[in-house]
Write an enzyme that holds these catalytic residues in place. Structure first.
Site, PDB file in Angstrom:
ATOM      1  N   ASP A 143     -30.338 -12.018  -7.313  1.00  0.00           N
ATOM      2  CA  ASP A 143     -30.422 -10.684  -7.591  1.00  0.00           C
ATOM      3  C   ASP A 143     -28.984 -10.490  -8.158  1.00  0.00           C
ATOM      4  O   ASP A 143     -27.999 -11.449  -8.174  1.00  0.00           O
ATOM      5  CB  ASP A 143     -30.598  -9.731  -6.518  1.00  0.00           C
ATOM      6  N   THR A 161     -26.734 -12.859   0.811  1.00  0.00           N
ATOM      7  CA  THR A 161     -26.537 -13.561   1.945  1.00  0.00           C
ATOM      8  C   THR A 161     -27.743 -14.955   1.977  1.00  0.00           C
ATOM      9  O   THR A 161     -27.417 -15.745   2.685  1.00  0.00           O
ATOM     10  CB  THR A 161     -27.185 -12.810   3.163  1.00  0.00           C
ATOM     11  N   HIS A 213     -41.265 -36.252  11.143  1.00  0.00           N
ATOM     12  CA  HIS A 213     -41.144 -34.865  10.496  1.00  0.00           C
ATOM     13  C   HIS A 213     -42.249 -34.471   9.476  1.00  0.00           C
ATOM     14  O   HIS A 213     -42.641 -33.171   9.368  1.00  0.00           O
ATOM     15  CB  HIS A 213     -39.960 -35.076   9.372  1.00  0.00           C
ATOM     16  N   HIS A 231     -35.504 -33.504   6.798  1.00  0.00           N
ATOM     17  CA  HIS A 231     -36.407 -33.213   7.956  1.00  0.00           C
ATOM     18  C   HIS A 231     -37.635 -32.006   7.713  1.00  0.00           C
ATOM     19  O   HIS A 231     -38.907 -32.311   8.241  1.00  0.00           O
ATOM     20  CB  HIS A 231     -35.814 -32.646   9.198  1.00  0.00           C
ATOM     21  N   CYS A 277     -28.828 -14.777  -3.255  1.00  0.00           N
ATOM     22  CA  CYS A 277     -28.794 -13.324  -3.213  1.00  0.00           C
ATOM     23  C   CYS A 277     -27.387 -13.078  -2.382  1.00  0.00           C
ATOM     24  O   CYS A 277     -26.607 -14.017  -2.300  1.00  0.00           O
ATOM     25  CB  CYS A 277     -29.743 -12.435  -2.544  1.00  0.00           C
TER      26      CYS A 277
HETATM   27  C1  RB5 Z   1     -28.138  -6.689  -2.018  1.00  0.00           C
HETATM   28  O1  RB5 Z   1     -27.230  -5.682  -1.576  1.00  0.00           O
HETATM   29  C2  RB5 Z   1     -28.390  -7.562  -0.889  1.00  0.00           C
HETATM   30  O2  RB5 Z   1     -28.972  -6.575   0.074  1.00  0.00           O
HETATM   31  C3  RB5 Z   1     -29.016  -8.585  -0.992  1.00  0.00           C
HETATM   32  O3  RB5 Z   1     -28.619  -9.562  -2.206  1.00  0.00           O
HETATM   33  C4  RB5 Z   1     -29.449  -9.913  -0.013  1.00  0.00           C
HETATM   34  O4  RB5 Z   1     -28.368 -10.101   0.507  1.00  0.00           O
HETATM   35  C5  RB5 Z   1     -30.627  -9.527   0.709  1.00  0.00           C
HETATM   36  O5  RB5 Z   1     -30.921 -10.460   1.565  1.00  0.00           O
END
Ligand code: RB5
Length: 159
Positions: free
Chosen positions: A14, A73, A139, A104, A71
């Site tokens: 994203d 996180t 596994h 694994h 993204c």
């Molecule tokens: C975007 O602001 C953020 O929410 C997205 O990139 C991501 O971290 C969601 O899991």
């Protein structure tokens, strides 16, 4: 550092992951990988599930060998990708887990957080993920339990 086997890799992000995704694309291509870039291609705000679904479906259909999703996180990408049958996606921010999710868990999608890891650490995680192979054995039995749950859907616990 082990030379990597050439693979077909679907990649997407994203807006929060686009800079790292573009860096990863270059790093993979420089190592002989065939990269299928599903976007996004700019900084405009987009919905990460759109991109996770595209890559997850490409992996599940066997159009590519592996997927990489970025993204902010990595978490939203993994949560979405893991809802596509046949996909096993894991978020990593260090190399031990990047290797272990292949060895694994037979992971076929690597998720990174563009707001969590820098380009150097992302490269190290990719290297660890790509040079690892699934170890099978005990596994395989555990991965089969995940696949079984996916096939049957949730229901009464069966131990
Ligand atoms: C975007 O602001 C953020 O929410 C997205 O990139 C991501 O971290 C969601 O899991």
């Amino acid at each position: 550092m082990t030379d990597l086997r050439p693979l077909r890799i679907a990649l997407a992000s994203d807006h929060a992951g686009v800079a790292l995704k573009d860096h990863v694309a270059g790093w993979l291509r420089a190592r002989g990988m065939q990269v299928v870039d599903h976007g996004t291609h700019g900084g405009a705000s987009v919905h990460y599930p759109t991109y996770a679904i595209a890559v997850a479906r490409a992996v599940a259909a066997g159009e590519v060998d592996l997927g990489v999703l970025v993204c902010g996180t990595g978490q939203g990408m993994a949560m979405t990708a893991n809802r596509v049958p046949g996909v096993r996606a894991g978020v990593v921010c260090e190399t031990f887990s990047a290797r272990a999710i292949r060895e694994h868990n037979d992971a076929n999608v690597l998720c990174l957080g563009g707001r969590v890891v820098g380009p150097g650490l992302a490269e190290a995680c990719l290297q660890a993920f790509l040079e690892a192979t699934f170890q099978g054995g005990r596994h395989a039995e555990r991965v089969a339990m995940m696949t079984d749950l996916e096939r049957r859907g949730d229901g009464p616990a069966r131990g």
